[in-house]
Design a protein around this motif. Structure first.
Motif, mmCIF file in Angstrom:
data_model
loop_
_atom_site.group_PDB
_atom_site.id
_atom_site.type_symbol
_atom_site.label_atom_id
_atom_site.label_comp_id
_atom_site.label_asym_id
_atom_site.label_seq_id
_atom_site.Cartn_x
_atom_site.Cartn_y
_atom_site.Cartn_z
ATOM 1 N N PRO A 20 0.815 -1.223 0.000
ATOM 2 C CA PRO A 20 0.000 0.000 0.000
ATOM 3 C C PRO A 20 0.845 1.268 0.000
ATOM 4 N N TRP A 21 2.017 1.220 0.650
ATOM 5 C CA TRP A 21 2.888 2.400 0.669
ATOM 6 C C TRP A 21 3.284 2.791 -0.750
ATOM 7 N N LEU A 22 3.729 1.816 -1.529
ATOM 8 C CA LEU A 22 4.184 2.102 -2.888
ATOM 9 C C LEU A 22 3.033 2.559 -3.765
ATOM 10 N N LEU A 23 1.875 1.945 -3.609
ATOM 11 C CA LEU A 23 0.718 2.346 -4.404
ATOM 12 C C LEU A 23 0.365 3.798 -4.127
ATOM 13 N N MET A 24 0.310 4.171 -2.863
ATOM 14 C CA MET A 24 -0.056 5.541 -2.516
ATOM 15 C C MET A 24 1.024 6.523 -2.940
ATOM 16 N N LYS A 25 2.273 6.130 -2.811
ATOM 17 C CA LYS A 25 3.380 7.003 -3.198
ATOM 18 C C LYS A 25 3.394 7.244 -4.707
ATOM 19 N N GLU A 26 3.291 6.175 -5.487
ATOM 20 C CA GLU A 26 3.381 6.300 -6.949
ATOM 21 C C GLU A 26 2.175 7.024 -7.544
ATOM 22 N N LEU A 27 1.011 6.905 -6.910
ATOM 23 C CA LEU A 27 -0.193 7.555 -7.423
ATOM 24 C C LEU A 27 -0.453 8.898 -6.753
ATOM 25 N N SER A 28 0.502 9.341 -5.932
ATOM 26 C CA SER A 28 0.426 10.643 -5.252
ATOM 27 C C SER A 28 -0.833 10.780 -4.413
ATOM 28 N N LEU A 29 -1.219 9.703 -3.727
ATOM 29 C CA LEU A 29 -2.349 9.762 -2.806
ATOM 30 C C LEU A 29 -1.845 10.304 -1.465
ATOM 31 N N GLU A 84 -8.518 -1.960 -1.818
ATOM 32 C CA GLU A 84 -9.894 -1.851 -2.293
ATOM 33 C C GLU A 84 -10.559 -0.593 -1.726
ATOM 34 N N PHE A 85 -10.278 -0.269 -0.487
ATOM 35 C CA PHE A 85 -10.820 0.948 0.123
ATOM 36 C C PHE A 85 -10.305 2.184 -0.604
ATOM 37 N N LEU A 86 -9.015 2.204 -0.904
ATOM 38 C CA LEU A 86 -8.448 3.350 -1.624
ATOM 39 C C LEU A 86 -9.051 3.489 -3.015
ATOM 40 N N HIS A 87 -9.334 2.346 -3.649
ATOM 41 C CA HIS A 87 -9.977 2.380 -4.961
ATOM 42 C C HIS A 87 -11.351 3.047 -4.870
ATOM 43 N N GLU A 88 -12.081 2.806 -3.789
ATOM 44 C CA GLU A 88 -13.367 3.460 -3.582
ATOM 45 C C GLU A 88 -13.192 4.952 -3.303
ATOM 46 N N GLN A 89 -12.178 5.275 -2.516
ATOM 47 C CA GLN A 89 -11.957 6.663 -2.109
ATOM 48 C C GLN A 89 -11.415 7.526 -3.247
ATOM 49 N N PHE A 90 -10.609 6.917 -4.113
ATOM 50 C CA PHE A 90 -9.974 7.655 -5.212
ATOM 51 C C PHE A 90 -10.292 6.955 -6.538
ATOM 52 N N PRO A 91 -11.538 7.003 -6.979
ATOM 53 C CA PRO A 91 -11.943 6.240 -8.177
ATOM 54 C C PRO A 91 -11.257 6.681 -9.463
ATOM 55 N N ASN A 92 -10.705 7.877 -9.489
ATOM 56 C CA ASN A 92 -10.039 8.371 -10.695
ATOM 57 C C ASN A 92 -8.522 8.195 -10.663
ATOM 58 N N PRO A 97 -7.365 -0.592 -13.621
ATOM 59 C CA PRO A 97 -7.558 0.012 -14.937
ATOM 60 C C PRO A 97 -9.028 0.217 -15.284
ATOM 61 N N ASP A 98 -9.289 1.144 -16.205
ATOM 62 C CA ASP A 98 -10.656 1.424 -16.649
ATOM 63 C C ASP A 98 -11.245 0.263 -17.443
ATOM 64 N N SER A 99 -10.430 -0.384 -18.231
ATOM 65 C CA SER A 99 -10.892 -1.482 -19.070
ATOM 66 C C SER A 99 -11.394 -2.643 -18.207
ATOM 67 N N LEU A 100 -12.603 -3.125 -18.493
ATOM 68 C CA LEU A 100 -13.168 -4.221 -17.710
ATOM 69 C C LEU A 100 -12.313 -5.485 -17.770
ATOM 70 N N PRO A 101 -11.850 -5.943 -18.942
ATOM 71 C CA PRO A 101 -11.006 -7.145 -18.973
ATOM 72 C C PRO A 101 -9.707 -6.962 -18.182
ATOM 73 N N ALA A 102 -9.081 -5.789 -18.315
ATOM 74 C CA ALA A 102 -7.830 -5.542 -17.595
ATOM 75 C C ALA A 102 -8.081 -5.456 -16.095
ATOM 76 N N ARG A 103 -9.193 -4.852 -15.727
ATOM 77 C CA ARG A 103 -9.512 -4.710 -14.305
ATOM 78 C C ARG A 103 -9.793 -6.073 -13.676
ATOM 79 N N ALA A 104 -10.522 -6.914 -14.397
ATOM 80 C CA ALA A 104 -10.808 -8.259 -13.881
ATOM 81 C C ALA A 104 -9.528 -9.070 -13.739
ATOM 82 N N TRP A 105 -8.646 -8.976 -14.728
ATOM 83 C CA TRP A 105 -7.371 -9.701 -14.669
ATOM 84 C C TRP A 105 -6.531 -9.198 -13.506
ATOM 85 N N ALA A 106 -6.453 -7.865 -13.362
ATOM 86 C CA ALA A 106 -5.633 -7.278 -12.296
ATOM 87 C C ALA A 106 -6.142 -7.695 -10.927
#
Length: 255
Positions: A20-29, A84-92, A97-106
């Motif tokens: 989570p640290w890296l995700l928040m750091k790289e996405l500037s959350l 998953e919580f961060l995805h809800e909080q920062f949907p943009n 990914p936006d793509s449904l197939p890519a999102r399901a795979w990820a």
């Protein structure tokens, strides 16, 4: 003051904290880091962390939400729940990914990493400051199976969604979850060379080049604490030879 407070432990050892640290750091959350070193002589569970983590583990995210009318934070104590919580909080923020197939795979790859790869965790314990040479004896059946699956997942994602990251053009949750594997492959010499294809090796270089990864590694090497359980875990088992310790090199001025 940030509303998001991320509790983590030693960067040299904690693969779960990194995600989570890296995700928040790289996405500037926005978040505030709280680092709690592992207690000397302790095991993996840290009872002294009960004050902020209901399971005495990290990572643990506290979210302070004043509009709720309560001074008590919302607490999330599992890395997958945090993402998953961060995805809800920062949907943009493109955590997924936006793509449904890519999102399901990820999402599937994130869940597989969260729940699986037990042999990699056991045989290649997180210790980013060391370099351990692995001979044939080190590669037992379980480890070989896990390493081959890592290569399969990475090669599939990069081929299917076009790279440069696993689910497409932008860094996201799936990359954050596999980042500790990249660092493990850097610590245990021979594994990547034997089991990764060229596309997967290129992906490793890409992750190692991220600003957040470089910052995490530099901080981990500077840590003075050595946690015995993790140090023993890194070197126990057949076919292992310690060839470098970046902490010693840094303290002696050779790094």
């Amino acid at each position: 003051m940030s509303s998001y407070h991320l509790h983590i432990t030693n960067k040299n050892y904690s693969s779960w904290s990194l995600r989570p640290w890296l995700l928040m750091k790289e996405l500037s959350l926005p978040f505030e880091e709280h680092l709690h070193p592992l207690a000397p002589g302790s095991g993996y569970r840290q009872p002294q962390w009960k004050s902020f983590s209901p399971v005495c583990h990290v990572p643990c995210l506290h979210y302070h939400h004043p509009p709720s009318g309560s001074s008590d934070p919302i607490i999330l104590w599992e890395s997958l729940a945090i993402v998953e919580f961060l995805h809800e909080q920062f949907p943009n923020s493109r955590i997924y990914p936006d793509s449904l197939p890519a999102r399901a795979w990820a999402r599937s790859a994130v869940a597989e990493m969260h729940a699986g790869f037990g042999s990699i965790r056991q045989e290649m314990g997180m210790n980013i400051s060391i370099r351990v040479e692995l001979s044939d004896e080190a590669f037992n059946e379980g480890l070989v199976k896990d390493l081959r699956r890592i290569n399969e997942v990475w090669e599939e994602g990069l081929a299917k969604f076009g790279g440069p990251f696993l689910a497409g053009g932008e860094f996201g949750a799936v990359d954050a979850f596999f980042a500790p594997v990249v660092l493990r492959l850097g610590s245990y010499l021979g594994a990547g060379e034997r089991f990764l294809g060229e596309r997967a090796k290129g992906y490793m270089e890409r992750i190692n080049g991220l600003e957040g990864v470089r910052e995490w590694v530099a901080a981990g090497v500077k840590e003075k604490e050595r946690h015995e359980a993790h140090e023993v875990e890194s070197l126990e088992g057949p076919g292992r030879k310690l060839v470098r310790d970046l902490r010693e090199e840094q303290s002696s001025g050779r790094a």
